[in-house]
Design a protein around this motif. Structure first.
Motif, short mmCIF file in Angstrom:
data_model
loop_
_atom_site.label_atom_id
_atom_site.label_comp_id
_atom_site.label_asym_id
_atom_site.label_seq_id
_atom_site.Cartn_x
_atom_site.Cartn_y
_atom_site.Cartn_z
N ASN A 93 0.81 -1.20 0.00
CA ASN A 93 0.00 0.00 0.00
C ASN A 93 0.85 1.27 0.00
OD1 ASN A 93 0.14 -1.27 2.82
ND2 ASN A 93 -0.31 0.86 3.28
N ALA B 151 1.92 1.78 -3.54
CA ALA B 151 0.79 2.30 -4.30
C ALA B 151 0.59 3.78 -4.01
CB ALA B 151 -0.47 1.51 -3.97
N PHE C 205 -14.34 -4.58 -7.88
CA PHE C 205 -15.16 -5.05 -6.77
C PHE C 205 -16.58 -5.26 -7.28
CE2 PHE C 205 -11.60 -2.72 -5.00
CZ PHE C 205 -11.01 -3.77 -4.32
N GLN D 73 -6.39 6.78 -9.50
CA GLN D 73 -5.34 6.80 -8.48
C GLN D 73 -4.28 7.86 -8.77
OE1 GLN D 73 -4.79 2.26 -8.53
NE2 GLN D 73 -3.43 2.94 -6.90
N VAL E 138 -14.50 0.21 1.23
CA VAL E 138 -13.16 -0.38 1.37
C VAL E 138 -13.23 -1.71 2.11
CG1 VAL E 138 -10.88 -0.05 2.39
CG2 VAL E 138 -11.99 1.84 1.25
N GLY F 178 -14.55 -4.29 0.02
CA GLY F 178 -13.49 -4.62 -0.92
C GLY F 178 -12.48 -5.59 -0.30
N ARG G 200 -13.11 -7.73 2.00
CA ARG G 200 -13.78 -9.03 2.07
C ARG G 200 -13.67 -9.77 0.74
NH1 ARG G 200 -20.05 -8.40 2.19
NH2 ARG G 200 -19.60 -7.88 0.04
N ASP G 201 -13.88 -9.02 -0.38
CA ASP G 201 -13.95 -9.68 -1.68
C ASP G 201 -12.58 -9.90 -2.31
OD1 ASP G 201 -16.63 -9.77 -1.43
OD2 ASP G 201 -17.02 -7.95 -2.56
N ASP G 202 -11.66 -8.97 -2.14
CA ASP G 202 -10.34 -9.11 -2.77
C ASP G 202 -9.33 -8.22 -2.03
OD1 ASP G 202 -8.16 -9.43 -4.34
OD2 ASP G 202 -9.23 -9.24 -6.24
N ARG H 83 -6.26 -6.65 -3.97
CA ARG H 83 -6.60 -5.53 -4.84
C ARG H 83 -6.69 -4.23 -4.06
NH1 ARG H 83 -6.42 -2.30 -7.86
NH2 ARG H 83 -7.69 -1.71 -9.62
N VAL H 84 -7.29 -4.30 -2.88
CA VAL H 84 -7.41 -3.12 -2.04
C VAL H 84 -6.03 -2.60 -1.66
CG1 VAL H 84 -8.32 -2.22 0.13
CG2 VAL H 84 -9.63 -3.91 -1.13
N ARG H 85 -5.13 -3.54 -1.40
CA ARG H 85 -3.76 -3.16 -1.05
C ARG H 85 -3.11 -2.39 -2.20
NH1 ARG H 85 -2.22 -8.29 1.15
NH2 ARG H 85 -3.04 -7.82 3.20
N PHE H 86 -3.33 -2.85 -3.43
CA PHE H 86 -2.71 -2.18 -4.58
C PHE H 86 -3.39 -0.85 -4.90
CE2 PHE H 86 -1.08 -6.50 -5.64
CZ PHE H 86 0.25 -6.17 -5.47
N LEU H 87 -4.57 -0.62 -4.31
CA LEU H 87 -5.16 0.71 -4.43
C LEU H 87 -4.51 1.68 -3.45
CD1 LEU H 87 -9.01 0.15 -4.82
CD2 LEU H 87 -7.47 1.18 -6.46
N GLY H 88 -3.69 1.15 -2.56
CA GLY H 88 -2.98 2.02 -1.63
C GLY H 88 -3.56 2.06 -0.23
N TYR H 89 -4.59 1.26 0.02
CA TYR H 89 -5.17 1.26 1.37
C TYR H 89 -4.41 0.30 2.28
CZ TYR H 89 -9.19 3.75 -0.52
OH TYR H 89 -9.99 4.67 -1.11
N PRO H 90 -4.06 0.74 3.47
CA PRO H 90 -3.39 -0.17 4.42
C PRO H 90 -4.40 -1.17 4.99
CG PRO H 90 -3.68 1.99 5.41
CD PRO H 90 -4.19 2.10 4.01
#
Lengths: 247, 410
Positions: free
Chosen positions: A76, A79, A93, A164, B247, B250, B252-254, B257-264
């Motif tokens: 993260n 990113a 999603f 992004q 988030v 997100g 829960r589902d993947d 992917r959430v990590r690569f969006l930049g969310y910790p």
């Protein structure tokens, strides 16, 4: 010109198999680059290393004007530093609307508290609308992204990537499963994006790469085999041996 | 996009209205203030049920929305109960002791009072000393802080350790089971300082209110539980309505992917885990004064599994589903295990519900999971005419995606 990303002397092996072998690669701040190579050449592993999913055994990955090392940063953080990644299969999603998908990707503070208190402003909504137009999904904002066609999902993911506002886009086979018209649109989006940022496209399809009309890097067995224009590399004897020399 | 929160979430308003009507109805029919049609013990049962519903909301938040199948949230529920129980027990014992020593020829010293309270409370485990964990038991405000602080810190530390090492899925569930089991085994020990398997008792008697009839006290707690449920529901609905909701669904589902969006991702999980632990603890602090007793068996691993079963039967991923599941199943459970259900005579065999209830519950859990994954909440979708396309469990889209038909909300 200083480079945005400099990968030098990187090696990584999985259980003794050298997936990446002394690979060096660099790209400028506003450049389009295609990476081609046969299966197992290490294209995806290369992306995994840059985005922090895989730690290399040796070598360095330097980023930006200050030459910050990306090694040891979490996914993260990388990113947030400005590396965006699109996966081979579309990963959006599916339970959420196109609007929510794009809004989530929009460049904003990423901490839990900031996210909890976030309320989209007019400008944010407008920006999402603009992105949706760009990727041809303006009419589908309220639809669940799981209902979209394969090609539309690919675009949605590209749209999320643009939202992004990354400085480097890593795009893995963006044209897979797209119709001809969709491919042309995708090419336009990528070429347009590369005017302001670095874009790395991994692709199998030579026709698509030709349309991108950019410098090409050929990977083979984890290292760079050749680099240059598409015509230049396709005339290279080693490349012909690896790529076409199956006969 | 600019509509108010309630306008965007009509189900919240509907839920609050139902809850208000229910509370009013029970009050009007109650023994304490109304027509004397609902007994005090049943008011207590209903109040306890509301607390369980609040715990189910916490479970739905952490499991249905964030995808963390925690099988340890009843540990936090129990800790909240212990925290409030310590003050209730201490203060009531102190009043009794002071009362009885008042007749002594010499006025008792502070030390004498403290010793007498210690003997009263800990005599049952062969001790008279106050263990360090009782340091704040003399003060209600401090002990109320403990209701939030102890489970909160436990969840924070446990979650930090677990999420940081990226433990997910069934391994995390096992880890949370281990945590609640360890806690319950520890509390079973006499020298844990919380009276071992005797637990804390007499919690239904509020200190200083000996003259107030239980019929009234039960209503107070019933109202407090209803208020807590309403606030908890509002909070949970607000949390999941915005981008944070996006988030965590997100995640829960993947997760990757959430990590690569930049969310910790780990920080988000920790936030949700700790928040829900605190909600569960508050629910527990309201539950046990109505139950009257808390002992380590309450936080046995099975309790947390029940919580997951309620949410699954009610319909996870929607808050009112969790409430319906908890209320429906726990009231039914009270009915069947309380000996009120008539035996079913099959001629060759008489079904005693006290023995067979668990079998029935287990069977309905399996059936719901197999045939109605949306649970009871799915009935609302049916009524509203929302139907998921039947793709025989395949993905919604043509490609392998993160999300399958059976989990589709609409």
């Amino acid at each position: 010109m200083t480079q945005l990303l400099e990968v030098s002397g990187v090696s990584v092996s999985f259980d003794g198999f050298k997936a990446i072998n002394n690979l060096s690669f660099s790209i400028g701040p506003a450049e389009l680059r295609a990476i081609i190579g046969p299966n197992g050449a290490g294209k995806t592993t290369f992306m995994d290393i840059v985005t922090g999913k895989t730690r290399p055994d040796e070598g360095s990955v330097l980023w930006g004007e200050e030459h910050v090392s990306l090694l040891g940063l979490s996914e993260n953080r990388i990113a947030q530093a400005g590396v965006g990644r699109k996966f081979q299969r579309p990963t959006v999603f599916e339970d959420q609307s196109v609007f929510d998908n794009l809004m989530m990707a929009l460049k904003k503070p990423r901490g839990p508290l900031a996210t909890l208190l976030f309320r989209p402003s007019e400008a944010d909504v407008a920006r999402v609308g603009e992105l949706a137009r760009e990727i041809g999904l303006a009419d589908a904002l309220t639809r669940k992204s799981g209902e979209l066609s394969h090609g539309q999902k690919q675009w949605l993911e590209i749209g999320m990537l643009l939202a992004q506002e990354p400085r480097l886009l890593l795009v893995d086979e963006p044209a897979a499963g797209m119709t001809l018209a969709e491919r042309e649109h995708t090419t336009d989006i990528l070429v347009e994006a590369a005017k302001t940022r670095a874009v790395v496209v991994v692709e199998h399809d030579m026709e698509f790469v030709r349309r991108l009309n950019c410098k090409v890097t050929v990977l083979h067995e984890g290292s760079v085999l050749a680099e240059g224009s598409l015509d230049h590399v396709t005339a290279n004897k080693d490349v012909i041996d690896v790529y076409l020399g199956r006969g | 996009m600019t509509k108010s929160f309630l306008a965007r979430n009509p189900s919240v308003l509907a839920f609050l209205l139902c809850l208000a009507l229910f509370t009013l109805g029970v009050t009007v029919l109650s023994e304490g203030l109304g027509l004397n049609l609902v007994s005090t013990s049943f008011v207590k049962t209903l109040g306890k049920t509301l607390c369980l519903c609040l715990a189910a909301i916490a479970m739905d938040l952490v499991w249905g929305y964030c995808g963390i199948l925690s099988l340890g949230h009843f540990a936090f529920f129990g800790l909240g109960g212990y925290a409030i129980g310590m003050w209730l027990m201490y203060e009531r014992t102190r009043l009794i002791v002071v009362d009885s020593l008042a007749n002594a020829p010499l006025p008792p010293t502070e030390q004498e009072i403290a010793d007498a309270i210690g003997t009263q409370i800990f005599g049952v485990v062969g001790s008279a000393e106050f263990p360090p964990v009782w340091a704040f038991a003399h003060s209600l405000p401090l002990q109320l802080v403990m209701v939030v602080l102890v489970p909160g810190v436990l969840a924070l530390v446990f979650g930090w350790l677990a999420f940081r090492s990226r433990v997910t899925g069934v391994y995390l569930s096992i880890l949370t089971q281990a945590m609640t089991l360890a806690l319950s085994l520890y509390l079973f020990q006499n020298d844990s300082g919380l009276r071992g398997n005797n637990g804390l008792s007499g919690l239904q008697n509020l200190p200083g209110l000996a003259d107030t009839p239980q019929s009234l006290v039960s209503l107070w707690f019933f109202w407090a539980s209803a208020l807590a449920l309403a606030l908890g529901y509002l909070l949970a609905a607000w949390v999941v309505s915005g981008k944070l909701g996006s988030v965590i669904r997100g995640i829960r589902d993947d997760e990757a992917r959430v990590r690569f969006l930049g969310y910790p991702v780990e920080t988000f999980k920790l936030f949700v885990f700790t928040l829900t632990a605190i909600i569960a603890a508050i629910a527990g602090a309201l539950y046990y004064p109505q139950a009257g007793i808390i002992n380590p068996a309450e936080i046995a691993p099975i309790a947390s599994i029940y919580l997951a079963v309620w949410v699954a039967i009610g319909g996870r991923g929607r808050l009112y589903g969790a409430v319906i599941g908890a209320a429906f199943v726990s009231l039914l459970s009270t009915f069947f295990t309380g000996g009120q259900a008539p035996d079913l005579n099959l001629g060759v065999y008489t079904v005693k519900w006290v023995d067979w209830w668990l079998v029935l519950l287990g069977l309905s859990f399996v059936l719901v999971t197999l045939f109605a994954p949306k649970g009871i909440g799915g009935l609302f979708d049916l009524a509203a005419g929302i139907r998921s396309p039947n793709r025989r469990g395949a993905d919604l889209g043509p490609d392998q995606g993160s999300f399958r038909e059976k989990e589709a909300e609409t």
